[in-house]
Design an enzyme around this catalytic site. Structure first.
Site, PDB file in Angstrom:
ATOM      1  N   VAL A 177      -0.118  41.602 -28.352  1.00 30.35           N
ATOM      2  CA  VAL A 177       0.686  42.250 -27.322  1.00 30.35           C
ATOM      3  C   VAL A 177       1.541  43.328 -27.965  1.00 30.35           C
ATOM      4  O   VAL A 177       2.180  43.105 -29.000  1.00 30.35           O
ATOM      5  CB  VAL A 177       1.584  41.232 -26.596  1.00 30.35           C
ATOM      6  CG1 VAL A 177       2.369  41.909 -25.479  1.00 30.35           C
ATOM      7  CG2 VAL A 177       0.750  40.082 -26.040  1.00 30.35           C
ATOM      8  N   GLY A 184       3.735  40.330 -30.376  1.00 24.53           N
ATOM      9  CA  GLY A 184       3.244  38.990 -30.682  1.00 24.53           C
ATOM     10  C   GLY A 184       1.742  38.948 -30.526  1.00 24.53           C
ATOM     11  O   GLY A 184       1.084  39.966 -30.309  1.00 24.53           O
ATOM     12  N   GLY A 185       1.194  37.741 -30.647  1.00 24.20           N
ATOM     13  CA  GLY A 185      -0.253  37.582 -30.520  1.00 24.20           C
ATOM     14  C   GLY A 185      -0.629  36.148 -30.285  1.00 24.20           C
ATOM     15  O   GLY A 185       0.186  35.234 -30.437  1.00 24.20           O
ATOM     16  N   GLY A 186      -1.877  35.952 -29.879  1.00 26.06           N
ATOM     17  CA  GLY A 186      -2.380  34.613 -29.618  1.00 26.06           C
ATOM     18  C   GLY A 186      -3.876  34.582 -29.734  1.00 26.06           C
ATOM     19  O   GLY A 186      -4.502  35.500 -30.278  1.00 26.06           O
ATOM     20  N   ASP A 197      -3.318  26.437 -19.123  1.00 25.09           N
ATOM     21  CA  ASP A 197      -2.777  26.586 -20.482  1.00 25.09           C
ATOM     22  C   ASP A 197      -1.252  26.717 -20.443  1.00 25.09           C
ATOM     23  O   ASP A 197      -0.674  27.658 -20.998  1.00 25.09           O
ATOM     24  CB  ASP A 197      -3.399  27.804 -21.166  1.00 25.09           C
ATOM     25  CG  ASP A 197      -3.239  27.762 -22.691  1.00 25.09           C
ATOM     26  OD1 ASP A 197      -3.014  26.655 -23.233  1.00 25.09           O
ATOM     27  OD2 ASP A 197      -3.336  28.823 -23.330  1.00 25.09           O
TER      28      ASP A 197
END
Length: 824
Positions: free
Chosen positions: A508, A501-503, A619
């Protein structure tokens, strides 16, 4: 007994009568035959304000001042000072009295050091009154409406409700709100606030009454254009007035029982504060400029300002505080001075050493450079060396900048900041090691190390043999935390080929260590931290251990490469199960959801209350909640986390977090507490209930904000299951749903003092605390009938103006078990 026959009693009687004439002013007034000295005070009719002599709370000196302070506030808080630039050493010998129609202050030497300076023609009928608004005024005794002089017209550093701050067009004089010099000295400081003397409707903050570094923008009829936070105000009634005689701004409180003050602080920031009776402290409601380092020359000459440290000011390498006493009182304006004087080329020291330069990278360059063209960096350096007044130089693309005065506004920038540059600070040669000394040190280290290396060679091979299952270059640091090399992480992740995944902070990837342990490697792609900051944050989070916090196994920091290594969570993040599942499959049942809510609360309570420093995550959202093989929740992604020392109850920081989960105080720019996490947690609970994003487009094309929609449904008496995720098909414990919904409503209260702590949330969910019915937050109420505007809530917010009663009451079970309820 005949008093006249006892001389001692007669003397006592005379003294008491004398004191009575000095102390009995009718409570709040001074008339012509009275005076004030020593410990005597006058108190406003309602007891709100006191006038008398005081010594500043942080002062260890012997200076006293005549001033006004709050009468019902436990912390000594002055709002006005008469003789701020002329202190008194002995208040018992000083005297405030009416003289020829003026209020006059005599010091211990009977010298007038302050006066109202009026040309009064009614000197025999004036009285001075201490008013409950905090205004001390002189008026005609026979005409209450005839005010001759008032402290509201001569503010010092505090602007109280009802007072004006503006421009007298007849005299062209503006009123200044001027900071104290430091926390122990009310003398005029460097920072002041004033209305534009040219007549426009904007306020300026000035340094030394000359340099403007902030403006409010002009008044547009409702707010000042550069202060959008005024839109979300719920405490203050603002008013701007402009006529032929004056321009001014004033404010009042919607609830007059709330104590509030507006100050020009010694930090160079204007601040609005309100008194919290429950915690007996002043709450920072709003401040500008938001960033401390935006204040001009805050750290003085050769001082460095950093927004990521407290205090914000430090001295450059090779420099020391010029006035340590002032620095200890939060006055950094004196700046720093050289530890060793420079040696110019024409005045070489006895050993012939010349000045050198220290490289200071990632900095916002200081003020007032001398610009010149230069073909090379070496030529720019030589130009500085040849000028005995040159303190630093910077070179970029043919442009050479040198500084011949004290370096002002030198600021530490974040890595990657477009405004970041490299500057070379000139230092005496003795401050830096010479090349020859460096060579000697290197030679010594090498020779000494050869024997050690040979000796340890066999030991290293043995360790390597025993640790065949470990990554070759990993080192143990900070207890069990591992420092990995980038090459090792490339190997275990198969060159970062399996993306999980990513953000906003990076992607990741899945990896497997040689001992078959599965890991998740987060590759930070937009981090703006320096090496020291990164390692400090990593070491802090690496020592935090809790079953509901994701475990940080290690990290990698090589040049610009920053990676974090976590335990792998096979069930991914919470958002994938809430928002991307299909009906009848991959649906989190209600029991699991309730345990997830409880686990997250336990993890946050640990961060807030059980760690050495309070850690505010900043967050909290479903994407940052990971689920292990048993769906046990793990709070993850501490990239925005803020550490708050236990000596501080709140922290003023830049806005951080995710739209839709931000507490109102983020929008207002005030100091943040752990209650900001509580708000985000509450917003996430709504999504846990509904299985949908809080803000989404409905079938009819309108934007629906779930918390508001849910409130409107339940307010009309509909069943609690109306708001439950349809994929659950009603399979849930009705009382648990009510409990989660109630907790969510309490957590998103507009005023943070009405939100529970995370430990209280844990106790409520565990059944150890009872919960009253929560009021619908005002921010939800105002949108019930206007769903098309609901999306605005994710960017701005208002707060409720009315106070609510305490929302949690302890049961008998809680009283006996509360001490164990927060244990992991």
């Amino acid at each position: 007994m005949d008093v006249r026959k006892n001389p001692l009693l007669v003397l006592c009687f005379i003294l008491c009568f004398s004191l009575l004439t000095r102390l009995s002013f009718g409570g709040d007034t001074i008339s012509g035959n009275q005076s004030l000295s020593g410990d005597q005070t006058i108190v406003s009719a309602g007891g709100n304000f006191v006038l008398g002599f005081f010594k500043p709370g942080n002062s260890s000196g012997s200076n006293y001042y005549l001033g006004i302070w709050y009468g019902k506030v436990s912390l000594q808080t002055e709002v006005w000072v008469a003789n701020r630039n002329n202190p008194i050493s002995d208040p018992s010998s000083a005297e405030l009295k009416l003289l020829d129609g003026n209020l006059v202050l005599f010091n211990e030497s009977r010298v007038i050091i302050w006066s109202t300076n009026l040309n009064s023609t009614i000197s025999n009928s004036t009285i001075a009154v201490m008013n409950d608004t905090g205004n001390f005024f002189l008026r005609d005794a026979s005409n209450e409406s005839k005010i001759l002089w008032q402290s509201f017209d001569h503010p010092t550093h505090t602007w109280l409700p009802g007072a004006k701050l503006g421009l007298d067009k007849r005299t062209n004089v503006t009123q200044l709100l001027t900071s104290w010099k430091n926390s122990a000295n009310p003398a005029e400081g460097l920072f002041s606030l004033e209305l534009d003397p040219n007549g426009t409707s904007q306020y300026f903050i000035l340094w030394n009454k000359t340099r403007q570094y902030w403006t409010s923008g002009t008044w547009n009829g409702q707010i000042f254009s550069l202060v959008p936070e005024m839109r979300s105000n719920y405490l203050y009634n603002f008013s701007y007035v402009s006529n032929d005689e004056e321009n001014y701004f004033t404010y009042s409180m919607y609830d007059p029982t709330i104590l509030s003050r507006f100050i020009m602080d010694i930090s160079g920031q204007i601040k609005q504060l309100t008194w919290l009776t429950s915690s007996q402290e002043w709450f920072l409601f709003w401040s500008q400029p938001r960033e401390q380092c935006q204040v001009y020359a805050y750290c003085g000459a050769f001082g460095v300002c950093s927004g990521n440290s407290f205090p914000s000011c430090s001295c450059l390498y090779g420099f020391v505080e010029k006035s340590p006493n002032d620095w200890g009182l939060n006055d950094y304006s004196s700046g720093c001075e050289r530890r060793t004087p420079l040696t110019c080329e024409n005045n070489a020291s006895s050993n012939g050493a010349k000045d050198k330069f220290l490289v200071f990278s990632s900095t916002v360059l200081p003020e007032n450079p001398h610009e010149m063209s230069s073909e090379t960096d070496a030529a720019c350096k030589l130009a500085c060396l040849n000028n005995c007044s040159c303190n630093a130089y910077a070179y970029s693309g043919g442009n050479c900048s040198i500084w011949t005065e004290g370096l002002l506004n030198l600021q530490q920038a974040d890595d990657g900041d477009s405004s970041a540059h490299t500057i070379f600070i000139r230092l005496a040669a003795s401050e830096l090691p010479s090349k020859s000394n460096g060579k000697k040190i290197v030679i010594g280290v090498v020779v000494g190390s050869v024997a050690v290396i040979l000796l340890l060679g066999l030991v290293f091979l043995e360790i390597r043999r025993r640790r065949r299952g470990s990554v070759v270059n990993a080192k143990i640091v900070e207890g069990s935390l591992m420092a990995f090399s980038h090459k090792d992480l490339q190997i275990v992740t198969k060159n970062f080929s399996e993306k999980l995944g990513g953000g906003g902070f990076g992607s990741v990837f899945k990896g497997t260590l040689p001992d078959s342990t599965v890991i998740a490697v987060k590759k930070l792609e937009s981090i703006s931290q320096g090496e020291k900051q990164f390692r400090t944050e990593v070491s802090t989070i690496g020592t935090v251990q809790h079953v509901n916090l994701v475990r940080l196994r290690g990290f990698c920091s090589e040049g610009t490469e920053k990676l974090l290594v976590y335990d792998y969570m096979p069930n991914g993040s919470l958002d994938t199960h809430l928002f991307h599942g299909k009906e009848g499959s991959n649906v989190l049942d209600w029991k699991t959801r309730f345990q997830i809510a409880l686990g997250i609360a336990r993890g946050l309570a640990y961060l807030h209350e059980k760690c050495r420093d309070c850690i505010i995550h900043c967050d909290i959202k479903p994407e940052n909640i990971l689920l292990d093989a048993n769906f046990c929740p793990k709070v993850a992604d501490f990239g925005l986390a803020k550490l708050v020392g236990r000596d501080f109850s709140r922290v003023l920081t830049t806005m951080r977090g995710t739209r839709g989960y931000l507490a109102p105080e983020w929008i207002s720019g005030v100091a943040i507490t752990a209650k900001a996490d509580v708000y985000s947690y509450g917003m996430m609970l709504f999504e846990l209930i509904s299985g949908r994003r809080n803000t989404e487009q409905s079938e009819d094309g309108k934007v629906r904000f779930f918390p508001t929609w849910a409130a409107s449904k339940l307010d009309t008496g509909e069943d609690i299951f109306t708001i439950l995720d349809s994929k659950l098909e009603g399979n849930a414990d009705v009382e648990e749903v009510r409990k989660i919904y109630g907790v969510a409503c309490w957590c998103i209260q507009d005023d943070e003092i009405h939100r529970p702590t995370m430990s209280q949330v844990v106790q409520i969910l565990e059944g150890l605390l009872e919960m009253n019915k929560p009021p619908t937050p005002r921010t939800l109420q105002i949108y019930v009938d206007t769903p098309e505007d609901i999306v605005f809530f994710t960017e701005s917010s208002t707060s409720q103006s009315s106070r609510v009663q305490s929302h949690v009451s302890t049961t008998s079970q809680a009283k006996s078990n509360a001490s164990a309820s927060d244990k992991p």
